[in-house]
Design a protein around this motif. Structure first.
Motif, PDB file in Angstrom:
ATOM      1  N   THR A  42       0.837  -1.194   0.000  1.00 12.51           N
ATOM      2  CA  THR A  42       0.000   0.000   0.000  1.00 12.51           C
ATOM      3  C   THR A  42       0.878   1.252   0.000  1.00 12.51           C
ATOM      4  N   ALA A  43       0.322   2.341  -0.499  1.00 12.54           N
ATOM      5  CA  ALA A  43       1.057   3.610  -0.492  1.00 12.54           C
ATOM      6  C   ALA A  43       1.274   4.132   0.926  1.00 12.54           C
ATOM      7  N   ALA A  44       0.462   3.650   1.870  1.00 11.18           N
ATOM      8  CA  ALA A  44       0.564   4.104   3.257  1.00 11.18           C
ATOM      9  C   ALA A  44       1.468   3.214   4.098  1.00 11.18           C
ATOM     10  N   GLY A  45       2.117   2.221   3.462  1.00 15.15           N
ATOM     11  CA  GLY A  45       2.948   1.286   4.209  1.00 15.15           C
ATOM     12  C   GLY A  45       4.282   1.863   4.619  1.00 15.15           C
ATOM     13  N   GLN A  46       5.015   1.092   5.397  1.00 17.63           N
ATOM     14  CA  GLN A  46       6.351   1.481   5.817  1.00 17.63           C
ATOM     15  C   GLN A  46       7.317   1.419   4.634  1.00 17.63           C
ATOM     16  N   PRO A  47       8.259   2.345   4.539  1.00 18.88           N
ATOM     17  CA  PRO A  47       9.215   2.334   3.418  1.00 18.88           C
ATOM     18  C   PRO A  47      10.006   1.027   3.376  1.00 18.88           C
ATOM     19  N   TYR A  48      10.187   0.528   2.176  1.00 18.05           N
ATOM     20  CA  TYR A  48      10.878  -0.745   1.967  1.00 18.05           C
ATOM     21  C   TYR A  48      12.369  -0.509   1.774  1.00 18.05           C
ATOM     22  N   ASP A 102       9.354 -18.688   6.360  1.00 22.97           N
ATOM     23  CA  ASP A 102       9.143 -19.889   5.555  1.00 22.97           C
ATOM     24  C   ASP A 102       8.124 -19.633   4.457  1.00 22.97           C
ATOM     25  N   ALA A 103       7.157 -18.752   4.725  1.00 22.02           N
ATOM     26  CA  ALA A 103       6.121 -18.434   3.736  1.00 22.02           C
ATOM     27  C   ALA A 103       5.723 -16.971   3.870  1.00 22.02           C
ATOM     28  N   VAL A 104       5.652 -16.284   2.739  1.00 19.07           N
ATOM     29  CA  VAL A 104       5.249 -14.882   2.705  1.00 19.07           C
ATOM     30  C   VAL A 104       4.156 -14.728   1.652  1.00 19.07           C
ATOM     31  N   THR A 105       3.094 -14.016   2.004  1.00 17.21           N
ATOM     32  CA  THR A 105       2.006 -13.726   1.069  1.00 17.21           C
ATOM     33  C   THR A 105       1.939 -12.233   0.827  1.00 17.21           C
ATOM     34  N   LEU A 106       1.964 -11.847  -0.446  1.00  9.69           N
ATOM     35  CA  LEU A 106       1.929 -10.440  -0.833  1.00  9.69           C
ATOM     36  C   LEU A 106       0.574 -10.132  -1.453  1.00  9.69           C
ATOM     37  N   VAL A 107      -0.090  -9.104  -0.956  1.00 10.27           N
ATOM     38  CA  VAL A 107      -1.423  -8.743  -1.454  1.00 10.27           C
ATOM     39  C   VAL A 107      -1.327  -7.430  -2.212  1.00 10.27           C
ATOM     40  N   CYS A 108      -1.781  -7.454  -3.474  1.00  6.09           N
ATOM     41  CA  CYS A 108      -1.684  -6.285  -4.348  1.00  6.09           C
ATOM     42  C   CYS A 108      -2.957  -5.451  -4.280  1.00  6.09           C
ATOM     43  N   GLY A 109      -2.808  -4.186  -3.955  1.00  7.44           N
ATOM     44  CA  GLY A 109      -3.943  -3.288  -3.972  1.00  7.44           C
ATOM     45  C   GLY A 109      -4.233  -2.787  -5.378  1.00  7.44           C
ATOM     46  N   HIS A 110      -5.384  -2.155  -5.561  1.00  7.76           N
ATOM     47  CA  HIS A 110      -5.763  -1.570  -6.861  1.00  7.76           C
ATOM     48  C   HIS A 110      -6.761  -0.448  -6.628  1.00  7.76           C
ATOM     49  N   ASP A 156      -0.003  -8.622   8.474  1.00  9.63           N
ATOM     50  CA  ASP A 156       1.067  -8.545   9.469  1.00  9.63           C
ATOM     51  C   ASP A 156       1.832  -7.234   9.329  1.00  9.63           C
ATOM     52  N   GLU A 157       1.845  -6.678   8.131  1.00  8.73           N
ATOM     53  CA  GLU A 157       2.471  -5.375   7.912  1.00  8.73           C
ATOM     54  C   GLU A 157       2.059  -4.832   6.550  1.00  8.73           C
ATOM     55  N   GLU A 158       2.210  -3.515   6.405  1.00 11.56           N
ATOM     56  CA  GLU A 158       2.002  -2.847   5.122  1.00 11.56           C
ATOM     57  C   GLU A 158       3.328  -2.268   4.665  1.00 11.56           C
ATOM     58  N   ILE A 159       3.597  -2.386   3.370  1.00 10.98           N
ATOM     59  CA  ILE A 159       4.875  -1.939   2.814  1.00 10.98           C
ATOM     60  C   ILE A 159       4.635  -1.029   1.622  1.00 10.98           C
ATOM     61  N   LEU A 173       1.396   3.970  -7.799  1.00 13.39           N
ATOM     62  CA  LEU A 173       1.279   3.114  -8.980  1.00 13.39           C
ATOM     63  C   LEU A 173      -0.193   2.836  -9.256  1.00 13.39           C
ATOM     64  N   THR A 174      -0.477   2.341 -10.463  1.00 12.40           N
ATOM     65  CA  THR A 174      -1.860   1.995 -10.799  1.00 12.40           C
ATOM     66  C   THR A 174      -2.311   0.728 -10.096  1.00 12.40           C
ATOM     67  N   GLY A 175      -1.355  -0.078  -9.633  1.00 10.49           N
ATOM     68  CA  GLY A 175      -1.691  -1.300  -8.920  1.00 10.49           C
ATOM     69  C   GLY A 175      -0.502  -1.795  -8.128  1.00 10.49           C
ATOM     70  N   GLY A 176      -0.744  -2.765  -7.270  1.00 13.79           N
ATOM     71  CA  GLY A 176       0.314  -3.259  -6.404  1.00 13.79           C
ATOM     72  C   GLY A 176       1.177  -4.349  -6.999  1.00 13.79           C
ATOM     73  N   GLU A 177       0.901  -4.732  -8.259  1.00 13.55           N
ATOM     74  CA  GLU A 177       1.662  -5.841  -8.848  1.00 13.55           C
ATOM     75  C   GLU A 177       3.154  -5.537  -8.953  1.00 13.55           C
ATOM     76  N   LEU A 178       3.485  -4.369  -9.484  1.00 14.36           N
ATOM     77  CA  LEU A 178       4.904  -4.036  -9.602  1.00 14.36           C
ATOM     78  C   LEU A 178       5.569  -3.990  -8.233  1.00 14.36           C
ATOM     79  N   ALA A 179       4.865  -3.441  -7.264  1.00  9.85           N
ATOM     80  CA  ALA A 179       5.417  -3.380  -5.910  1.00  9.85           C
ATOM     81  C   ALA A 179       5.634  -4.783  -5.343  1.00  9.85           C
ATOM     82  N   SER A 180       4.671  -5.670  -5.564  1.00 15.64           N
ATOM     83  CA  SER A 180       4.811  -7.034  -5.042  1.00 15.64           C
ATOM     84  C   SER A 180       5.973  -7.758  -5.708  1.00 15.64           C
ATOM     85  N   LEU A 181       6.202  -7.490  -6.991  1.00 18.60           N
ATOM     86  CA  LEU A 181       7.308  -8.139  -7.695  1.00 18.60           C
ATOM     87  C   LEU A 181       8.652  -7.586  -7.248  1.00 18.60           C
TER      88      LEU A 181
END
Length: 408
Positions: A92-98, A110-118, A132-135, A142-150
């Motif tokens: 999310t745009a409001a998440g903590q800086p990466y 062991d496992a991480v799940t990334l959720v893309c906003g739109h 667990d956190e926002e990043i 961005l127009t969507g969270g896909e690029l951020a998740s990648l």
């Protein structure tokens, strides 16, 4: 490691994770990746995933329900594999800086799940329930969270064992140790009149490592002073350069020594002030004027010492026993980079045993000196003076003279 991406465009994400270095690593089962279509978890016939926001406003907001059901499905899959509950990250745009530290932390799960906003974002309730956190990967939208998740997936997965050919492949890179990477070169040796730095052709790996370290620190200091300041605080100088044969400090007493100190003072002050002061002020930095200032300081309780290397003066420093202050730390231009400054600063501090926490001042534009002081245990305590071109005739650039106190 298993990584899941919850998205409206799983094909886009999956194609990226199947290409280049990550693609080869994925084919070797060095990590497990799954991209989930949010629409598959909708409960309406139209496969609609969004609606207008409560309270009005432009844009649409993603439903909580399909994302929640998708995350529950991922949790079940992980449980069936005997994995821990996945760590859920909402992009999310409001998440903590990466940054790289976050990447290293996420790489240990062991496992991480990334959720893309739109659109205008995601219903906050599902973020509160599952996140667990926002990043945020940067201060832009961005127009969507896909690029951020990648971006996150790439930076995390490349740290997994075996993904890169060598561990050194990422430990020498920018941000790993808090610094930007040194410049790189390849063939030909000379390209359009530009030659590879000679040290890289010597085969002397000790000299090459020293050159690369210096280049990395300089590049970070000039391009990312914020990173460099953090690096200085986390990388103290635990061992000072050793005094070499022929090196010594001598108290300034004779006329000849006062003349040498004045010349060094003039040279050093000019170098420090050259980019922040007017030509009119710089013209006043003559050995004659500096000698008068030093003699006046002596009347006020200051003592000055010269650093000699084989009987050649190449540095100076002053201490005041009345105030517990250190000043006039200068090294000749040709002698910089040899550790003389750090040795003189340590010498000066030890000359003030009655002041366990002495102080000194430095211009905030003198980043190199600030870095040395911070690495040697000095911390900002206040501002001694402000130099404003609008108010001080000799100031060409706005800057501050900072007070630093030794903290050990």
């Amino acid at each position: 490691m298993r990584i899941d991406i919850v998205t409206l465009f799983p094909e886009l994400c999956d194609s990226f994770l199947s290409a280049s270095i990550l693609g080869r690593a994925r084919a070797k089962n060095l990590f497990e990746a799954h991209c989930h279509q949010i629409r598959d978890y909708t409960t309406n016939k139209q496969k609609q995933t969004d609606d207008y926001p409560y309270g009005g406003g432009c844009g649409m907001v993603l439903y909580a329900q399909p994302i929640a059901d998708c995350l529950r499905a991922v949790q079940r899959q992980c449980a069936e594999q005997g994995r821990e509950k996945p760590h859920v990250v909402f992009l999310t745009a409001a998440g903590q800086p990466y940054n790289e530290e976050t990447a290293k932390r996420l790489a240990r799960y062991d496992a991480v799940t990334l959720v893309c906003g739109h659109y205008e974002g995601i219903d906050q309730r599902v973020i509160d329930a599952f996140g667990d956190e926002e990043i945020s990967i940067g201060d832009y939208v961005l127009t969507g969270g896909e690029l951020a998740s990648l971006v996150v997936a790439d930076s995390v997965l490349r740290l997994q064992p075996g993904v890169l050919a060598e561990e050194k492949g990422y430990q020498d890179e920018s941000y790993w140790d808090g610094l930007l990477e040194y410049p790189q070169y390849t063939r030909p040796e000379v390209w359009e009149g530009r030659a590879v730095p000679p040290v890289l052709l010597t085969g002397d790996h000790q000299k090459i490592d020293a050159w690369r370290g210096a280049q990395s620190r300089t590049r970070t200091r000039l391009r990312r002073p914020d990173l460099y300041e953090q690096w200085c605080d986390t990388h103290p100088l635990t061992e000072l350069p050793k005094w070499k044969r022929g090196e010594n400090m001598r108290l300034v007493k004779t006329d000849d020594q006062w003349d040498q100190a004045a010349r060094l003072f003039a040279e050093g002050r000019y170098a420090v002030c050259e980019k922040v002061s007017t030509a009119l002020y710089l013209d006043t930095l003559t050995p004659e004027n500096c000698r008068k200032e030093l003699l006046q300081d002596r009347e006020n309780g200051w003592a000055f010492y010269l650093h000699y290397t084989k009987n050649v003066v190449d540095g100076m420093v002053g201490v005041c026993h009345k105030t517990g202050r250190i000043s006039h730390l200068f090294v000749t231009a040709e002698s910089r980079g040899r550790g003389i400054g750090s040795k003189m600063l340590d010498f000066a501090r030890k000359k003030l045993p009655e002041h366990p926490n002495p102080t000194l001042t430095v211009l905030d534009t003198n980043i190199r000196a600030l870095a040395l002081y911070r690495r040697m245990g000095w911390r900002p305590e206040g501002v001694e003076a402000v130099y404003d071109p609008q108010k001080q005739p000799g100031a060409a650039v706005f800057c501050r003279e900072l007070i630093l106190r030794y903290q050990g």
